[in-house]
Design a protein around this motif. Sequence first.
Motif, PDB file in Angstrom:
ATOM      1  N   SER A 191       0.825  -1.207   0.000  1.00 24.52           N
ATOM      2  CA  SER A 191       0.000   0.000   0.000  1.00 24.52           C
ATOM      3  C   SER A 191       0.858   1.256   0.000  1.00 24.52           C
ATOM      4  CB  SER A 191      -0.921  -0.004   1.218  1.00 24.52           C
ATOM      5  OG  SER A 191      -1.677   1.180   1.279  1.00 24.52           O
ATOM      6  N   THR A 192       1.993   1.202   0.670  1.00 22.90           N
ATOM      7  CA  THR A 192       2.873   2.374   0.785  1.00 22.90           C
ATOM      8  C   THR A 192       3.747   2.557  -0.441  1.00 22.90           C
ATOM      9  OG1 THR A 192       2.931   2.157   3.200  1.00 22.90           O
ATOM     10  CG2 THR A 192       4.690   3.454   2.165  1.00 22.90           C
ATOM     11  N   PHE A 193       4.425   1.492  -0.863  1.00 21.41           N
ATOM     12  CA  PHE A 193       5.419   1.597  -1.938  1.00 21.41           C
ATOM     13  C   PHE A 193       4.893   1.143  -3.300  1.00 21.41           C
ATOM     14  CE2 PHE A 193       7.946   0.634   1.983  1.00 21.41           C
ATOM     15  CZ  PHE A 193       8.495   1.894   2.124  1.00 21.41           C
ATOM     16  N   ASP A 194       3.661   0.616  -3.331  1.00 24.69           N
ATOM     17  CA  ASP A 194       3.080   0.085  -4.559  1.00 24.69           C
ATOM     18  C   ASP A 194       3.916  -1.062  -5.119  1.00 24.69           C
ATOM     19  OD1 ASP A 194       0.984   0.065  -6.366  1.00 24.69           O
ATOM     20  OD2 ASP A 194       2.076   1.256  -7.845  1.00 24.69           O
ATOM     21  N   SER A 195       4.686  -1.675  -4.251  1.00 23.43           N
ATOM     22  CA  SER A 195       5.543  -2.813  -4.637  1.00 23.43           C
ATOM     23  C   SER A 195       6.034  -3.470  -3.353  1.00 23.43           C
ATOM     24  CB  SER A 195       6.713  -2.347  -5.496  1.00 23.43           C
ATOM     25  OG  SER A 195       7.628  -3.404  -5.722  1.00 23.43           O
ATOM     26  N   PHE A 196       6.422  -4.753  -3.448  1.00 19.24           N
ATOM     27  CA  PHE A 196       6.994  -5.433  -2.296  1.00 19.24           C
ATOM     28  C   PHE A 196       8.501  -5.205  -2.191  1.00 19.24           C
ATOM     29  CE2 PHE A 196       3.531  -8.541  -3.572  1.00 19.24           C
ATOM     30  CZ  PHE A 196       2.615  -7.986  -2.699  1.00 19.24           C
ATOM     31  N   LEU A 197       9.138  -4.918  -3.316  1.00 21.68           N
ATOM     32  CA  LEU A 197      10.601  -4.875  -3.361  1.00 21.68           C
ATOM     33  C   LEU A 197      11.234  -3.857  -2.423  1.00 21.68           C
ATOM     34  CD1 LEU A 197      11.423  -5.410  -7.152  1.00 21.68           C
ATOM     35  CD2 LEU A 197      11.817  -6.979  -5.248  1.00 21.68           C
ATOM     36  N   PRO A 198      10.730  -2.598  -2.325  1.00 23.14           N
ATOM     37  CA  PRO A 198      11.406  -1.623  -1.453  1.00 23.14           C
ATOM     38  C   PRO A 198      11.580  -2.099  -0.020  1.00 23.14           C
ATOM     39  CG  PRO A 198       9.834  -0.496  -2.855  1.00 23.14           C
ATOM     40  CD  PRO A 198       9.627  -1.965  -3.073  1.00 23.14           C
ATOM     41  N   SER A 199      10.579  -2.769   0.539  1.00 26.14           N
ATOM     42  CA  SER A 199      10.686  -3.243   1.925  1.00 26.14           C
ATOM     43  C   SER A 199      11.789  -4.285   2.057  1.00 26.14           C
ATOM     44  CB  SER A 199       9.354  -3.835   2.380  1.00 26.14           C
ATOM     45  OG  SER A 199       8.345  -2.853   2.379  1.00 26.14           O
ATOM     46  N   PHE A 200      11.838  -5.237   1.142  1.00 21.16           N
ATOM     47  CA  PHE A 200      12.896  -6.251   1.179  1.00 21.16           C
ATOM     48  C   PHE A 200      14.271  -5.619   0.977  1.00 21.16           C
ATOM     49  CE2 PHE A 200       9.244  -8.980   0.291  1.00 21.16           C
ATOM     50  CZ  PHE A 200       9.518 -10.091   1.090  1.00 21.16           C
ATOM     51  N   ILE A 201      14.363  -4.689   0.034  1.00 17.61           N
ATOM     52  CA  ILE A 201      15.653  -4.051  -0.267  1.00 17.61           C
ATOM     53  C   ILE A 201      16.148  -3.242   0.919  1.00 17.61           C
ATOM     54  CG2 ILE A 201      16.759  -2.289  -1.700  1.00 17.61           C
ATOM     55  CD1 ILE A 201      14.968  -3.238  -4.014  1.00 17.61           C
ATOM     56  N   LEU A 202      15.264  -2.482   1.563  1.00 22.90           N
ATOM     57  CA  LEU A 202      15.668  -1.654   2.700  1.00 22.90           C
ATOM     58  C   LEU A 202      16.105  -2.504   3.886  1.00 22.90           C
ATOM     59  CD1 LEU A 202      12.961   1.157   2.488  1.00 22.90           C
ATOM     60  CD2 LEU A 202      15.419   1.435   2.174  1.00 22.90           C
ATOM     61  N   LEU A 203      15.422  -3.603   4.124  1.00 22.70           N
ATOM     62  CA  LEU A 203      15.842  -4.493   5.212  1.00 22.70           C
ATOM     63  C   LEU A 203      17.204  -5.112   4.933  1.00 22.70           C
ATOM     64  CD1 LEU A 203      12.464  -6.300   6.027  1.00 22.70           C
ATOM     65  CD2 LEU A 203      13.656  -4.626   7.447  1.00 22.70           C
ATOM     66  N   ILE A 204      17.413  -5.550   3.701  1.00 22.64           N
ATOM     67  CA  ILE A 204      18.727  -6.099   3.330  1.00 22.64           C
ATOM     68  C   ILE A 204      19.803  -5.025   3.443  1.00 22.64           C
ATOM     69  CG2 ILE A 204      20.065  -7.054   1.403  1.00 22.64           C
ATOM     70  CD1 ILE A 204      17.464  -8.424   0.476  1.00 22.64           C
ATOM     71  N   LEU A 205      19.446  -3.789   3.094  1.00 23.82           N
ATOM     72  CA  LEU A 205      20.393  -2.681   3.200  1.00 23.82           C
ATOM     73  C   LEU A 205      20.768  -2.426   4.659  1.00 23.82           C
ATOM     74  CD1 LEU A 205      21.905  -0.424   1.686  1.00 23.82           C
ATOM     75  CD2 LEU A 205      19.894   1.020   2.006  1.00 23.82           C
ATOM     76  N   ILE A 206      19.805  -2.489   5.569  1.00 19.53           N
ATOM     77  CA  ILE A 206      20.091  -2.298   6.994  1.00 19.53           C
ATOM     78  C   ILE A 206      21.024  -3.387   7.501  1.00 19.53           C
ATOM     79  CG2 ILE A 206      19.071  -2.312   9.304  1.00 19.53           C
ATOM     80  CD1 ILE A 206      16.571  -1.034   8.055  1.00 19.53           C
ATOM     81  N   ILE A 207      20.779  -4.624   7.086  1.00 15.60           N
ATOM     82  CA  ILE A 207      21.664  -5.727   7.480  1.00 15.60           C
ATOM     83  C   ILE A 207      23.075  -5.495   6.948  1.00 15.60           C
ATOM     84  CG2 ILE A 207      22.127  -8.189   7.139  1.00 15.60           C
ATOM     85  CD1 ILE A 207      19.112  -8.652   7.128  1.00 15.60           C
ATOM     86  N   THR A 208      23.165  -5.088   5.687  1.00 14.09           N
ATOM     87  CA  THR A 208      24.481  -4.850   5.068  1.00 14.09           C
ATOM     88  C   THR A 208      25.227  -3.731   5.774  1.00 14.09           C
ATOM     89  OG1 THR A 208      23.568  -5.538   2.920  1.00 14.09           O
ATOM     90  CG2 THR A 208      25.655  -4.328   2.902  1.00 14.09           C
ATOM     91  N   ILE A 209      24.522  -2.641   6.096  1.00 17.69           N
ATOM     92  CA  ILE A 209      25.159  -1.511   6.783  1.00 17.69           C
ATOM     93  C   ILE A 209      25.633  -1.931   8.173  1.00 17.69           C
ATOM     94  CG2 ILE A 209      24.728   0.755   7.796  1.00 17.69           C
ATOM     95  CD1 ILE A 209      22.864   1.333   5.446  1.00 17.69           C
ATOM     96  N   SER A 210      24.805  -2.678   8.891  1.00 19.22           N
ATOM     97  CA  SER A 210      25.183  -3.130  10.244  1.00 19.22           C
ATOM     98  C   SER A 210      26.441  -3.983  10.209  1.00 19.22           C
ATOM     99  CB  SER A 210      24.026  -3.914  10.873  1.00 19.22           C
ATOM    100  OG  SER A 210      22.870  -3.122  10.995  1.00 19.22           O
ATOM    101  N   LEU A 211      26.485  -4.938   9.281  1.00 17.93           N
ATOM    102  CA  LEU A 211      27.666  -5.793   9.168  1.00 17.93           C
ATOM    103  C   LEU A 211      28.888  -5.012   8.712  1.00 17.93           C
ATOM    104  CD1 LEU A 211      26.017  -8.943   7.529  1.00 17.93           C
ATOM    105  CD2 LEU A 211      26.703  -8.660   9.914  1.00 17.93           C
ATOM    106  N   SER A 212      28.672  -4.041   7.798  1.00 19.56           N
ATOM    107  CA  SER A 212      29.787  -3.229   7.307  1.00 19.56           C
ATOM    108  C   SER A 212      30.372  -2.380   8.425  1.00 19.56           C
ATOM    109  CB  SER A 212      29.312  -2.338   6.160  1.00 19.56           C
ATOM    110  OG  SER A 212      28.838  -3.103   5.076  1.00 19.56           O
ATOM    111  N   LEU A 213      29.502  -1.802   9.268  1.00 14.23           N
ATOM    112  CA  LEU A 213      29.984  -0.984  10.382  1.00 14.23           C
ATOM    113  C   LEU A 213      30.804  -1.816  11.358  1.00 14.23           C
ATOM    114  CD1 LEU A 213      26.885   1.288  11.104  1.00 14.23           C
ATOM    115  CD2 LEU A 213      29.059   1.977  10.087  1.00 14.23           C
ATOM    116  N   ILE A 214      30.385  -3.053  11.576  1.00 16.24           N
ATOM    117  CA  ILE A 214      31.152  -3.927  12.463  1.00 16.24           C
ATOM    118  C   ILE A 214      32.527  -4.223  11.879  1.00 16.24           C
ATOM    119  CG2 ILE A 214      31.263  -6.325  13.259  1.00 16.24           C
ATOM    120  CD1 ILE A 214      29.706  -4.583  15.084  1.00 16.24           C
ATOM    121  N   VAL A 215      32.568  -4.460  10.566  1.00 18.03           N
ATOM    122  CA  VAL A 215      33.859  -4.724   9.905  1.00 18.03           C
ATOM    123  C   VAL A 215      34.756  -3.490   9.996  1.00 18.03           C
ATOM    124  CG1 VAL A 215      34.953  -5.192   7.683  1.00 18.03           C
ATOM    125  CG2 VAL A 215      32.924  -6.475   8.349  1.00 18.03           C
ATOM    126  N   LEU A 216      34.172  -2.313   9.718  1.00 17.07           N
ATOM    127  CA  LEU A 216      34.948  -1.074   9.775  1.00 17.07           C
ATOM    128  C   LEU A 216      35.462  -0.813  11.181  1.00 17.07           C
ATOM    129  CD1 LEU A 216      32.754   1.243   7.509  1.00 17.07           C
ATOM    130  CD2 LEU A 216      34.958   0.219   6.941  1.00 17.07           C
TER     131      LEU A 216
END
Length: 504
Positions: free
Chosen positions: A227-252
């Motif tokens: 209803s918000t994004f008119d697609s399912f993809l943005p929600s999946f992409i943003l969650l994967i992005l949060i996971i990637t950023i969290s892991l990247s910050l730990i590596v850094l």
Amino acid sequence: MSYIKKLFDEFTTWKWSIFIIIILLYGWSIRVTFATNNLEQLPLNQWDIIFTFLSSPFLNIYFYLPFWLFFSSQLIIKEWDYTLLIRLKSFPKWIFHTISRLSPMLFIFQTFSVMVSFLVAMGTPVENEWSVWGMTYSPLNNVVFVLQGTGLSPWIILLLQTALLSLFLVTLHVVTASIYARFPRMNVIAGTSLFLFIGAIISYKIFPAVFVLGNVTNYSILSSAYSTFDSFLPSFILLILIITISLSLIVLWSKGFLQSLAIFLSDHYRFIIYSSICLIGIFTKFTHSGLKVLYVWENLYFNFYGVSKDGFSLYIYLYFCIVFLGFVYLFQLHLSNLLNGHIYYLMIRYKSFYRWFFQLMKRTILSVISLLLFLAFATILVGLIQGRTLAFDTTESMTELFPYIFYHFFMNGFLQMLNYILIVFIVSWVWQEAMYSLIALGVLAVAGLPILNTNQWLPSGLNSMGYVTDDGTGVFSTSIVLLIYLLIEIGIIAYLFRKRKISF
């Protein structure tokens, strides 16, 4: 066999009995609601109850979320072992290890949720398609109606809903584990879990509808996401992005990059705060709330309106002063640092006040130009993001003023900033106390008010967009006034250099 044993061990724990009882009672209340509120007596099927149950924000936020955060945090603490870290050799691998240990719980959690949803739907027609009720909009049907509009079969929607909720819960676990890996203390993980839970409630109950990226239901409930994004993809992409950023910050952090970043932020925090305030003012339409703005060029006019001959608004002028005098304040801090000790080494290097001043102003002029370009680019970019157009076909009078608006913003803005900087330079050179420079900035802010600057003869606030009126030709007389003041200020500085009005 080892994973099956883990599943069995997890299945036999006491928490699932309580879990099933609670969601079963809640699911039955939804079933009763359907029975009493389907006034139109439209045909239902099992999917209407199943998806209404699985998409309940109250169930997902007020029960699933604290349940998951508690047991996720418990497992993180249990698996925090330095010998295990040495064996795994990195924090991301340790986080993935905790996910694998948590996966049996996630599997059983989702299995029981789906099973209970089918259980409470028993007695309704079993079909592989959407029901008539599901394809008819009503206040009660704000979930299934959205999902059937995707054109996908209910079985695929069930799979996607399960995948989205699972990814959301894994994301919460990764964020919590990443923070705990950096700060391995009990109060930290408890505070993180509490913050995530309260933040989820606030995002659901308090955040305005326009803050779609901050609403937790858009990442855990498929109907809200679509209803918000008119697609399912943005929600999946943003969650994967949060996971990637969290892991990247730990590596850094593990490689020492975050320490360097912390040092950089501590050295430049004033400029970061200043830039953030400028961007917030541009993004939030602070200066033209309630006005209908269709073109990005009008944004440039309203964002830096400042004052006009007819008067001023306190909040608009305050933002105007923060943007332009705030930059001068940063220059004043840099100048004070130079005059309080570094000037001796600079004189040894340049052997002349004039050479040093020329180099200082060269860098300052480039900074002023960069500031004006940054403000213009940010205004245009934010306007485009907010759906405004680059077209010039607005009202005829506004179209005629566009060349003068650009000239006034860049040319008079540049001259005005140089006037501010040279005035502060003179004050700092004569009176080395920082307090006098702050007083000078306050005087310049007051001098820019139309009450005092009636005929625009004082070199303050003359780059206000509010002065672009009528045929716009008045911007050229403003340039002349600012140039005259610049010549006077340069003459004063030359005189001070000759007299050396500073003690070494």
